[in-house]
Motif scaffolding. Sequence first.
Motif, PDB file in Angstrom:
ATOM      1  N   VAL A 185       0.109   2.432  -3.971  1.00  0.00           N
ATOM      2  CA  VAL A 185      -0.886   3.131  -4.040  1.00  0.00           C
ATOM      3  C   VAL A 185      -0.108   4.876  -3.054  1.00  0.00           C
ATOM      4  N   TYR A 186       0.805   4.732  -2.022  1.00  0.00           N
ATOM      5  CA  TYR A 186       0.849   5.857  -2.120  1.00  0.00           C
ATOM      6  C   TYR A 186       2.320   6.150  -2.757  1.00  0.00           C
TER       7      TYR A 186
ATOM      8  N   LEU B 202       1.012  -1.330  -0.463  1.00  0.00           N
ATOM      9  CA  LEU B 202      -0.051   0.065  -0.302  1.00  0.00           C
ATOM     10  C   LEU B 202       1.157   1.109  -0.095  1.00  0.00           C
ATOM     11  N   LEU B 203       1.996   1.097   0.752  1.00  0.00           N
ATOM     12  CA  LEU B 203       2.446   2.284   0.892  1.00  0.00           C
ATOM     13  C   LEU B 203       3.456   2.426  -0.324  1.00  0.00           C
TER      14      LEU B 203
ATOM     15  N   VAL C  19       5.235   5.891  -2.535  1.00  0.00           N
ATOM     16  CA  VAL C  19       6.896   5.893  -1.635  1.00  0.00           C
ATOM     17  C   VAL C  19       7.791   4.815  -1.934  1.00  0.00           C
TER      18      VAL C  19
END
Length: 175
Positions: free
Chosen positions: A97-98, A93-94, A100
């Motif tokens: 999606v985000y 997710l990090l 990083v």
Amino acid sequence: MNWYQSVFELIDMRSFSNLWYWIVLATIWSTASHYVLGVPYDMVGRAARHGGQAESDLEDVVRIRVDRLLYIARVSGLVIVTLVAAALTMLLLLGFVYGVEFAQALALIAVPMTGVSFLSVRTAEHIAAAELSGEDLRRRLTRHRLAVQVIGMVSIFFTAMWGMYQNVTIGVPGF
């Protein structure tokens, strides 16, 4: 320039443009393919060439490693699977999606290594259930090593492609 800037310039949190990331990636996959179920692969070759005591040593080390791996899987398997699933979900997710990049880099190492871990448990279960020894044991360890190497090659290729994509689209710092 202060100490903090110097350290982060050396470490460079942009993983795919950092030489250290690629060294760690190569070391992890090299180690994973050399230690088959935690047993150095050169023991397999030595057992095939010399037999006798080398074969006995290999069987003893494999039995110890298989028993240990299966004990950990049976006693703590559910907890380990839960924690690994949570950690991988967080990294994915990090990272994807985000956006990083450091999480992407870690995920591109952790996800395939998780697959190797599950493959190792499955191989250990097969060795224990069939009570493999001699040529059959060496053949099974060789097949496991080949599977780990294939996973590693695919992983390194995909990581390299993703890293090049990231460096081209985002750009390399300092250029």
